[in-house]
Design a protein around this motif. Sequence first.
Motif, PDB file in Angstrom:
ATOM      1  N   PRO A   1     -68.851  50.805 -22.607  1.00  0.00           N
ATOM      2  CA  PRO A   1     -69.768  51.749 -22.606  1.00  0.00           C
ATOM      3  C   PRO A   1     -69.546  52.908 -21.630  1.00  0.00           C
ATOM      4  O   PRO A   1     -69.695  54.271 -21.787  1.00  0.00           O
ATOM      5  CB  PRO A   1     -71.346  51.437 -22.446  1.00  0.00           C
ATOM      6  CG  PRO A   1     -71.105  49.989 -22.869  1.00  0.00           C
ATOM      7  CD  PRO A   1     -69.955  49.564 -22.693  1.00  0.00           C
ATOM      8  N   GLY A   2     -69.243  52.420 -20.655  1.00  0.00           N
ATOM      9  CA  GLY A   2     -68.837  53.404 -19.291  1.00  0.00           C
ATOM     10  C   GLY A   2     -67.542  54.174 -19.392  1.00  0.00           C
ATOM     11  O   GLY A   2     -67.412  55.126 -18.744  1.00  0.00           O
ATOM     12  N   ARG A   3     -66.666  53.553 -20.309  1.00  0.00           N
ATOM     13  CA  ARG A   3     -65.275  54.246 -20.284  1.00  0.00           C
ATOM     14  C   ARG A   3     -65.419  55.598 -20.805  1.00  0.00           C
ATOM     15  O   ARG A   3     -64.486  56.445 -20.427  1.00  0.00           O
ATOM     16  CB  ARG A   3     -64.110  53.298 -20.940  1.00  0.00           C
ATOM     17  CG  ARG A   3     -64.005  51.864 -20.568  1.00  0.00           C
ATOM     18  CD  ARG A   3     -63.142  51.268 -21.608  1.00  0.00           C
ATOM     19  NE  ARG A   3     -63.136  49.892 -21.000  1.00  0.00           N
ATOM     20  CZ  ARG A   3     -62.602  48.781 -21.799  1.00  0.00           C
ATOM     21  NH1 ARG A   3     -62.311  48.997 -22.877  1.00  0.00           N
ATOM     22  NH2 ARG A   3     -62.564  47.690 -20.976  1.00  0.00           N
ATOM     23  N   SER A   4     -66.164  55.986 -21.482  1.00  0.00           N
ATOM     24  CA  SER A   4     -66.302  57.317 -22.290  1.00  0.00           C
ATOM     25  C   SER A   4     -66.752  58.348 -21.105  1.00  0.00           C
ATOM     26  O   SER A   4     -66.509  59.400 -21.375  1.00  0.00           O
ATOM     27  CB  SER A   4     -67.413  57.383 -23.264  1.00  0.00           C
ATOM     28  OG  SER A   4     -68.812  56.856 -22.798  1.00  0.00           O
ATOM     29  N   ARG A   5     -66.996  57.802 -19.620  1.00  0.00           N
ATOM     30  CA  ARG A   5     -67.419  58.638 -18.902  1.00  0.00           C
ATOM     31  C   ARG A   5     -66.051  59.012 -17.985  1.00  0.00           C
ATOM     32  O   ARG A   5     -66.395  59.794 -16.660  1.00  0.00           O
ATOM     33  CB  ARG A   5     -68.523  58.285 -17.996  1.00  0.00           C
ATOM     34  CG  ARG A   5     -69.892  58.196 -18.643  1.00  0.00           C
ATOM     35  CD  ARG A   5     -71.225  57.348 -17.890  1.00  0.00           C
ATOM     36  NE  ARG A   5     -71.137  58.218 -16.685  1.00  0.00           N
ATOM     37  CZ  ARG A   5     -72.301  57.513 -15.985  1.00  0.00           C
ATOM     38  NH1 ARG A   5     -72.686  56.397 -16.080  1.00  0.00           N
ATOM     39  NH2 ARG A   5     -72.496  58.161 -14.849  1.00  0.00           N
ATOM     40  N   PHE A   6     -65.052  58.507 -18.277  1.00  0.00           N
ATOM     41  CA  PHE A   6     -63.848  58.841 -17.253  1.00  0.00           C
ATOM     42  C   PHE A   6     -62.799  59.978 -17.970  1.00  0.00           C
ATOM     43  O   PHE A   6     -62.577  60.050 -19.233  1.00  0.00           O
ATOM     44  CB  PHE A   6     -63.039  57.576 -17.280  1.00  0.00           C
ATOM     45  CG  PHE A   6     -63.716  56.712 -16.316  1.00  0.00           C
ATOM     46  CD1 PHE A   6     -63.280  56.471 -14.999  1.00  0.00           C
ATOM     47  CD2 PHE A   6     -64.707  55.889 -16.720  1.00  0.00           C
ATOM     48  CE1 PHE A   6     -63.649  55.637 -13.938  1.00  0.00           C
ATOM     49  CE2 PHE A   6     -65.221  54.931 -15.913  1.00  0.00           C
ATOM     50  CZ  PHE A   6     -64.958  54.926 -14.495  1.00  0.00           C
ATOM     51  N   ASP A   7     -62.273  60.877 -16.980  1.00  0.00           N
ATOM     52  CA  ASP A   7     -61.314  61.776 -17.447  1.00  0.00           C
ATOM     53  C   ASP A   7     -60.249  61.545 -16.692  1.00  0.00           C
ATOM     54  O   ASP A   7     -59.977  60.779 -15.672  1.00  0.00           O
ATOM     55  CB  ASP A   7     -61.875  63.161 -17.178  1.00  0.00           C
ATOM     56  CG  ASP A   7     -63.145  63.623 -18.021  1.00  0.00           C
ATOM     57  OD1 ASP A   7     -63.227  63.243 -18.842  1.00  0.00           O
ATOM     58  OD2 ASP A   7     -63.954  64.325 -17.167  1.00  0.00           O
ATOM     59  N   ARG A   8     -59.041  62.245 -17.230  1.00  0.00           N
ATOM     60  CA  ARG A   8     -57.720  61.983 -16.577  1.00  0.00           C
ATOM     61  C   ARG A   8     -57.608  62.942 -15.347  1.00  0.00           C
ATOM     62  O   ARG A   8     -58.203  63.788 -15.527  1.00  0.00           O
ATOM     63  CB  ARG A   8     -56.707  62.100 -17.588  1.00  0.00           C
ATOM     64  CG  ARG A   8     -56.564  61.092 -18.636  1.00  0.00           C
ATOM     65  CD  ARG A   8     -55.437  61.582 -19.467  1.00  0.00           C
ATOM     66  NE  ARG A   8     -55.562  60.681 -20.585  1.00  0.00           N
ATOM     67  CZ  ARG A   8     -54.561  60.273 -21.410  1.00  0.00           C
ATOM     68  NH1 ARG A   8     -53.389  60.840 -21.079  1.00  0.00           N
ATOM     69  NH2 ARG A   8     -54.637  59.656 -22.421  1.00  0.00           N
TER      70      ARG A   8
ATOM     71  N   GLY B   1     -55.463  64.009 -10.459  1.00  0.00           N
ATOM     72  CA  GLY B   1     -55.226  63.658 -11.697  1.00  0.00           C
ATOM     73  C   GLY B   1     -55.255  65.074 -12.619  1.00  0.00           C
ATOM     74  O   GLY B   1     -55.812  66.111 -11.911  1.00  0.00           O
ATOM     75  N   GLU B   2     -55.158  65.219 -13.891  1.00  0.00           N
ATOM     76  CA  GLU B   2     -55.307  66.503 -14.833  1.00  0.00           C
ATOM     77  C   GLU B   2     -56.565  66.953 -14.475  1.00  0.00           C
ATOM     78  O   GLU B   2     -56.552  68.386 -14.431  1.00  0.00           O
ATOM     79  CB  GLU B   2     -55.032  66.008 -16.198  1.00  0.00           C
ATOM     80  CG  GLU B   2     -53.665  65.555 -16.891  1.00  0.00           C
ATOM     81  CD  GLU B   2     -53.533  64.970 -18.106  1.00  0.00           C
ATOM     82  OE1 GLU B   2     -54.477  65.674 -18.826  1.00  0.00           O
ATOM     83  OE2 GLU B   2     -53.051  64.218 -18.327  1.00  0.00           O
ATOM     84  N   THR B   3     -57.747  66.651 -14.567  1.00  0.00           N
ATOM     85  CA  THR B   3     -59.001  67.065 -14.641  1.00  0.00           C
ATOM     86  C   THR B   3     -59.114  67.543 -13.259  1.00  0.00           C
ATOM     87  O   THR B   3     -59.498  68.681 -13.034  1.00  0.00           O
ATOM     88  CB  THR B   3     -60.080  66.125 -14.552  1.00  0.00           C
ATOM     89  OG1 THR B   3     -59.750  65.571 -16.088  1.00  0.00           O
ATOM     90  CG2 THR B   3     -61.370  66.925 -14.820  1.00  0.00           C
ATOM     91  N   PHE B   4     -58.574  66.914 -12.204  1.00  0.00           N
ATOM     92  CA  PHE B   4     -58.734  67.335 -10.772  1.00  0.00           C
ATOM     93  C   PHE B   4     -57.948  68.772 -10.469  1.00  0.00           C
ATOM     94  O   PHE B   4     -58.495  69.781 -10.130  1.00  0.00           O
ATOM     95  CB  PHE B   4     -58.363  66.525  -9.767  1.00  0.00           C
ATOM     96  CG  PHE B   4     -58.348  67.101  -8.294  1.00  0.00           C
ATOM     97  CD1 PHE B   4     -59.537  66.808  -7.830  1.00  0.00           C
ATOM     98  CD2 PHE B   4     -57.190  67.154  -7.711  1.00  0.00           C
ATOM     99  CE1 PHE B   4     -59.805  67.177  -6.243  1.00  0.00           C
ATOM    100  CE2 PHE B   4     -57.394  67.370  -6.201  1.00  0.00           C
ATOM    101  CZ  PHE B   4     -58.552  67.412  -5.422  1.00  0.00           C
ATOM    102  N   LEU B   5     -56.746  68.615 -10.993  1.00  0.00           N
ATOM    103  CA  LEU B   5     -55.859  69.829 -10.899  1.00  0.00           C
ATOM    104  C   LEU B   5     -56.322  70.955 -11.823  1.00  0.00           C
ATOM    105  O   LEU B   5     -56.144  72.214 -11.335  1.00  0.00           O
ATOM    106  CB  LEU B   5     -54.382  69.503 -11.259  1.00  0.00           C
ATOM    107  CG  LEU B   5     -53.825  68.511 -10.466  1.00  0.00           C
ATOM    108  CD1 LEU B   5     -52.395  68.026 -10.998  1.00  0.00           C
ATOM    109  CD2 LEU B   5     -53.661  68.733  -8.978  1.00  0.00           C
ATOM    110  N   ARG B   6     -57.030  70.846 -12.805  1.00  0.00           N
ATOM    111  CA  ARG B   6     -57.583  71.908 -13.552  1.00  0.00           C
ATOM    112  C   ARG B   6     -58.987  72.368 -13.003  1.00  0.00           C
ATOM    113  O   ARG B   6     -59.133  73.452 -13.030  1.00  0.00           O
ATOM    114  CB  ARG B   6     -58.058  71.273 -14.908  1.00  0.00           C
ATOM    115  CG  ARG B   6     -58.367  72.475 -16.012  1.00  0.00           C
ATOM    116  CD  ARG B   6     -58.487  71.995 -17.351  1.00  0.00           C
ATOM    117  NE  ARG B   6     -59.408  71.107 -17.569  1.00  0.00           N
ATOM    118  CZ  ARG B   6     -59.380  69.666 -17.707  1.00  0.00           C
ATOM    119  NH1 ARG B   6     -58.368  69.363 -18.068  1.00  0.00           N
ATOM    120  NH2 ARG B   6     -60.665  69.270 -17.916  1.00  0.00           N
ATOM    121  N   ARG B   7     -59.831  71.498 -12.399  1.00  0.00           N
ATOM    122  CA  ARG B   7     -60.865  72.071 -11.909  1.00  0.00           C
ATOM    123  C   ARG B   7     -61.149  72.592 -10.495  1.00  0.00           C
ATOM    124  O   ARG B   7     -61.895  73.316 -10.066  1.00  0.00           O
ATOM    125  CB  ARG B   7     -62.082  70.952 -11.894  1.00  0.00           C
ATOM    126  CG  ARG B   7     -62.480  70.422 -13.386  1.00  0.00           C
ATOM    127  CD  ARG B   7     -63.415  71.123 -14.279  1.00  0.00           C
ATOM    128  NE  ARG B   7     -64.868  71.359 -13.381  1.00  0.00           N
ATOM    129  CZ  ARG B   7     -65.614  70.738 -13.842  1.00  0.00           C
ATOM    130  NH1 ARG B   7     -65.950  69.647 -14.513  1.00  0.00           N
ATOM    131  NH2 ARG B   7     -67.007  71.153 -12.932  1.00  0.00           N
TER     132      ARG B   7
END
Length: 142
Positions: free
Chosen positions: A135-142, A46-52
Amino acid sequence: MKPGPDVERDAAILFYDGGCGVCHLWVRFLLWADPEGDARFAPLGGETFLRRIPAAEREVLPDSLVLVTTDGRVLTRSAAVLALLDGMGGLWRVGGRVAGLAPRPLADALYDGIARIRERLAPRPSGACPIVPEPGRSRFDR
């Protein structure tokens, strides 16, 4: 929802296979067992993986859970699982430390064995993100 710079730098992030039912179960377990935890979640590729994760490092990573710790270490397979359990504290930490007494090759072999039969253990999910309560959804990134 993309995290702000402080969240991204200070929180551990678990990259998981969005097409793996066992990975979805593991993420939902972590949200259930550690609802107040700081760890974030994002799908592999995902976007976060590719960026990090730098391209050169992505090429040599095994097909596995990938945990980037708060101090920047990149852990995979059994090391990622044990670090997540340790970070949860309480009896989860104790269980992780007991499991950590097993030699790493043995622990990774167990991880790999589960990975080989993962489609028999849990069906392939329809989407990359597990269905979780609000409540858990806020802990997810793309």
